[in-house]
Design a protein around this motif. Structure first.
Motif, PDB file in Angstrom:
ATOM      1  N   MET A  78       3.402  -7.616   7.438  1.00 53.44           N
ATOM      2  CA  MET A  78       4.854  -7.739   7.405  1.00 53.44           C
ATOM      3  C   MET A  78       5.312  -6.367   7.196  1.00 53.44           C
ATOM      4  O   MET A  78       4.602  -5.365   6.962  1.00 53.44           O
ATOM      5  CB  MET A  78       5.183  -8.506   5.894  1.00 53.44           C
ATOM      6  CG  MET A  78       4.758  -7.884   4.660  1.00 53.44           C
ATOM      7  SD  MET A  78       5.420  -8.979   3.279  1.00 53.44           S
ATOM      8  CE  MET A  78       4.449 -10.558   3.337  1.00 53.44           C
ATOM      9  N   GLY A  79       6.600  -6.403   7.389  1.00 58.58           N
ATOM     10  CA  GLY A  79       7.421  -4.957   7.427  1.00 58.58           C
ATOM     11  C   GLY A  79       7.075  -4.035   6.187  1.00 58.58           C
ATOM     12  O   GLY A  79       7.118  -2.786   6.228  1.00 58.58           O
ATOM     13  N   GLY A  80       7.200  -4.782   5.054  1.00 60.15           N
ATOM     14  CA  GLY A  80       6.969  -3.997   3.815  1.00 60.15           C
ATOM     15  C   GLY A  80       5.835  -3.194   3.575  1.00 60.15           C
ATOM     16  O   GLY A  80       5.783  -1.924   3.359  1.00 60.15           O
ATOM     17  N   GLU A  81       4.387  -3.791   4.344  1.00 60.39           N
ATOM     18  CA  GLU A  81       3.404  -2.797   4.643  1.00 60.39           C
ATOM     19  C   GLU A  81       3.445  -1.569   5.204  1.00 60.39           C
ATOM     20  O   GLU A  81       2.678  -0.870   4.724  1.00 60.39           O
ATOM     21  CB  GLU A  81       2.382  -3.856   5.074  1.00 60.39           C
ATOM     22  CG  GLU A  81       2.023  -5.095   4.087  1.00 60.39           C
ATOM     23  CD  GLU A  81       1.143  -6.031   4.655  1.00 60.39           C
ATOM     24  OE1 GLU A  81       0.457  -5.376   5.638  1.00 60.39           O
ATOM     25  OE2 GLU A  81       0.869  -7.155   4.195  1.00 60.39           O
ATOM     26  N   HIS A  82       4.352  -1.715   6.198  1.00 55.26           N
ATOM     27  CA  HIS A  82       4.277  -0.625   6.909  1.00 55.26           C
ATOM     28  C   HIS A  82       5.102   0.536   6.069  1.00 55.26           C
ATOM     29  O   HIS A  82       4.699   1.656   6.208  1.00 55.26           O
ATOM     30  CB  HIS A  82       5.603  -0.880   8.065  1.00 55.26           C
ATOM     31  CG  HIS A  82       6.181   0.149   8.773  1.00 55.26           C
ATOM     32  ND1 HIS A  82       7.441   0.668   8.265  1.00 55.26           N
ATOM     33  CD2 HIS A  82       5.763   1.147   9.839  1.00 55.26           C
ATOM     34  CE1 HIS A  82       7.622   1.949   9.391  1.00 55.26           C
ATOM     35  NE2 HIS A  82       6.537   2.032   9.978  1.00 55.26           N
ATOM     36  N   GLY A  83       6.070   0.045   5.315  1.00 59.73           N
ATOM     37  CA  GLY A  83       6.857   1.173   4.313  1.00 59.73           C
ATOM     38  C   GLY A  83       5.769   1.736   3.338  1.00 59.73           C
ATOM     39  O   GLY A  83       5.879   2.815   2.981  1.00 59.73           O
ATOM     40  N   GLN A  84       5.116   0.628   2.852  1.00 60.33           N
ATOM     41  CA  GLN A  84       3.904   1.300   1.954  1.00 60.33           C
ATOM     42  C   GLN A  84       3.107   2.042   2.547  1.00 60.33           C
ATOM     43  O   GLN A  84       2.745   3.217   1.726  1.00 60.33           O
ATOM     44  CB  GLN A  84       3.042  -0.134   1.389  1.00 60.33           C
ATOM     45  CG  GLN A  84       4.000  -1.016   0.445  1.00 60.33           C
ATOM     46  CD  GLN A  84       3.082  -2.293   0.205  1.00 60.33           C
ATOM     47  OE1 GLN A  84       1.912  -2.613   0.743  1.00 60.33           O
ATOM     48  NE2 GLN A  84       3.834  -3.512  -0.187  1.00 60.33           N
ATOM     49  N   ASN A  85       2.648   2.057   3.626  1.00 63.12           N
ATOM     50  CA  ASN A  85       1.883   3.053   4.324  1.00 63.12           C
ATOM     51  C   ASN A  85       2.509   4.393   4.197  1.00 63.12           C
ATOM     52  O   ASN A  85       1.838   5.414   4.305  1.00 63.12           O
ATOM     53  CB  ASN A  85       1.339   2.679   5.760  1.00 63.12           C
ATOM     54  CG  ASN A  85       0.432   3.598   6.377  1.00 63.12           C
ATOM     55  OD1 ASN A  85      -0.551   3.875   6.095  1.00 63.12           O
ATOM     56  ND2 ASN A  85       1.011   4.162   7.512  1.00 63.12           N
ATOM     57  N   ILE A  86       3.750   4.299   4.820  1.00 60.64           N
ATOM     58  CA  ILE A  86       4.500   5.712   4.717  1.00 60.64           C
ATOM     59  C   ILE A  86       4.526   6.451   3.333  1.00 60.64           C
ATOM     60  O   ILE A  86       4.463   7.573   3.067  1.00 60.64           O
ATOM     61  CB  ILE A  86       5.908   5.441   5.263  1.00 60.64           C
ATOM     62  CG1 ILE A  86       5.965   5.047   6.812  1.00 60.64           C
ATOM     63  CG2 ILE A  86       6.876   6.739   5.011  1.00 60.64           C
ATOM     64  CD1 ILE A  86       5.357   6.055   7.725  1.00 60.64           C
ATOM     65  N   PHE A  87       4.738   5.618   2.070  1.00 61.86           N
ATOM     66  CA  PHE A  87       5.006   6.045   1.121  1.00 61.86           C
ATOM     67  C   PHE A  87       3.611   6.409   0.537  1.00 61.86           C
ATOM     68  O   PHE A  87       3.437   7.216  -0.506  1.00 61.86           O
ATOM     69  CB  PHE A  87       5.859   5.047  -0.113  1.00 61.86           C
ATOM     70  CG  PHE A  87       7.262   5.019   0.442  1.00 61.86           C
ATOM     71  CD1 PHE A  87       7.888   6.065  -0.089  1.00 61.86           C
ATOM     72  CD2 PHE A  87       7.885   3.929   0.840  1.00 61.86           C
ATOM     73  CE1 PHE A  87       9.304   6.096   0.279  1.00 61.86           C
ATOM     74  CE2 PHE A  87       9.034   3.805   0.936  1.00 61.86           C
ATOM     75  CZ  PHE A  87       9.875   4.779   0.702  1.00 61.86           C
ATOM     76  N   ALA A  88       2.566   5.656   0.820  1.00 58.80           N
ATOM     77  CA  ALA A  88       1.210   6.096   0.433  1.00 58.80           C
ATOM     78  C   ALA A  88       0.893   7.863   0.811  1.00 58.80           C
ATOM     79  O   ALA A  88       0.378   8.364   0.426  1.00 58.80           O
ATOM     80  CB  ALA A  88       0.170   5.172   1.000  1.00 58.80           C
ATOM     81  N   ARG A  89       1.452   8.043   2.150  1.00 55.53           N
ATOM     82  CA  ARG A  89       1.170   9.318   2.562  1.00 55.53           C
ATOM     83  C   ARG A  89       2.042  10.308   1.768  1.00 55.53           C
ATOM     84  O   ARG A  89       1.468  11.677   1.553  1.00 55.53           O
ATOM     85  CB  ARG A  89       1.527   9.472   3.957  1.00 55.53           C
ATOM     86  CG  ARG A  89       0.845   8.260   4.982  1.00 55.53           C
ATOM     87  CD  ARG A  89      -0.843   8.843   5.421  1.00 55.53           C
ATOM     88  NE  ARG A  89      -1.306   8.398   4.171  1.00 55.53           N
ATOM     89  CZ  ARG A  89      -1.677   6.804   3.860  1.00 55.53           C
ATOM     90  NH1 ARG A  89      -1.145   5.946   4.711  1.00 55.53           N
ATOM     91  NH2 ARG A  89      -2.500   6.678   2.810  1.00 55.53           N
TER      92      ARG A  89
END
Length: 305
Positions: A287-298
């Motif tokens: 889902m789209g939220g996981e995409h955001g989580q990846n960015i914030f993890a970096r």
């Protein structure tokens, strides 16, 4: 392994007067489903049209001992789609399976493609999937059961010369699937996509005869049955052709934090380009939220260092 059956299930297959849709409809009927055979019967450029093709498939199903009704509505016409849904409910009182298969082609290089070519193909493929899915959605929610398959294409996933209109519509269907798999989960509505390679009216002239002979449309339908069965997956793109099957996914690289404020420049991004595009660590997001989580993890990783 138990047989896959659809006894007491009601299925709608659009574009089922020939090719892939016909094969899907016949296979569902063989396995016990009651089938609505929808087909406007147009030529591949969208002109003409009658439900003669749908009536012929209904006769094939009845010859097998199955139950079916024909529908000649255009999937791009809201009133026609509603009639298809209403007729189905009047006949059988439920809708369990919807396979959105109807399609046309208007292939031209982009410089030669008219706005009419673009609108027509998007109307039939994208809007023509949205309309029946939307019309059946609340019925499936009320039942707490629904199985939906949209038909994407390698053109949408990867591109193909002369098919910008078709490719845009076909990838749009993957976007539709990705959201509906989330919204339908609590009501046991599963939404998948099939990416077929098959010899149909739409592919005649695009491939040599010896290749087309290996790409019988009936070789795709066994995969589609697995996308609409009771224990089907959801949110899957199943590629199918010539008896072979694979799964397609959109993936994203891990990426890297570049900087902020004065440190974030085009040159700074260029300097990190190899890390941004490193395919050694890729992920498929659900889902789209996981995409955001990846960015914030970096970002979090960079702040710790």
């Amino acid at each position: 392994m138990s047989d896959i059956r659809f006894d007491d299930r009601v299925a709608i297959v659009t574009g089922a007067g020939g090719g892939l849709g016909r094969c899907h409809a016949l296979e569902l009927a063989r396995r016990g489903a009651k089938v609505v055979v929808n087909d406007l019967g147009p030529k591949m450029d969208g002109s003409g049209g009658s439900s003669d093709a749908a009536n012929a498939v209904v006769k094939e199903i009845e010859a097998l001992g199955g139950e079916a009704i024909a529908n000649g509505s255009s999937v791009a016409d809201e009133a026609g789609v509603q009639k298809m849904i209403d007729d189905t409910m009047a006949k059988w009182g439920r809708i369990d399976i919807l396979i959105a298969n109807a399609g046309i082609l208007r292939d031209k290089s982009f410089s030669k493609m008219s706005i009419a070519d673009i609108k027509l193909v998007i109307d039939v493929h994208l809007i023509g999937s949205f309309l029946p899915v939307k019309a059946a959605w609340d019925i499936m929610k009320e039942q707490n059961f629904g199985r939906i398959v949209v038909t994407t294409s390698s053109t949408g996933l990867y591109g193909n010369f002369g098919q910008a209109n078709y490719g845009a519509a076909k990838l749009g269907l993957v976007g539709m699937m990705n959201t509906l798999k989330i919204e339908g989960a609590k009501n046991n509505i599963k939404v998948n996509a099939v990416c077929p390679i098959a010899a149909t009216q739409m592919t005649e002239g695009l491939m040599p005869p010896e290749v087309l002979a290996q790409l019988k449309p009936e070789y795709v339908s066994p995969g589609v049955m697995n996308l609409v069965k009771d224990d089907a997956p959801t949110g899957m793109v199943l590629s199918a052709g010539a008896g072979a099957f694979s799964m397609a996914e959109i993936v994203e690289t891990k990426g890297v934090f570049v900087g902020r404020d004065d440190d974030l420049t085009a040159e700074a991004v260029a300097a990190k380009w190899d890390q941004i595009t490193d395919k050694s660590d890729q992920t498929h997001f659900n889902m789209g939220g996981e995409h955001g989580q990846n960015i914030f993890a970096r970002v979090a990783e960079a702040l710790k260092s």
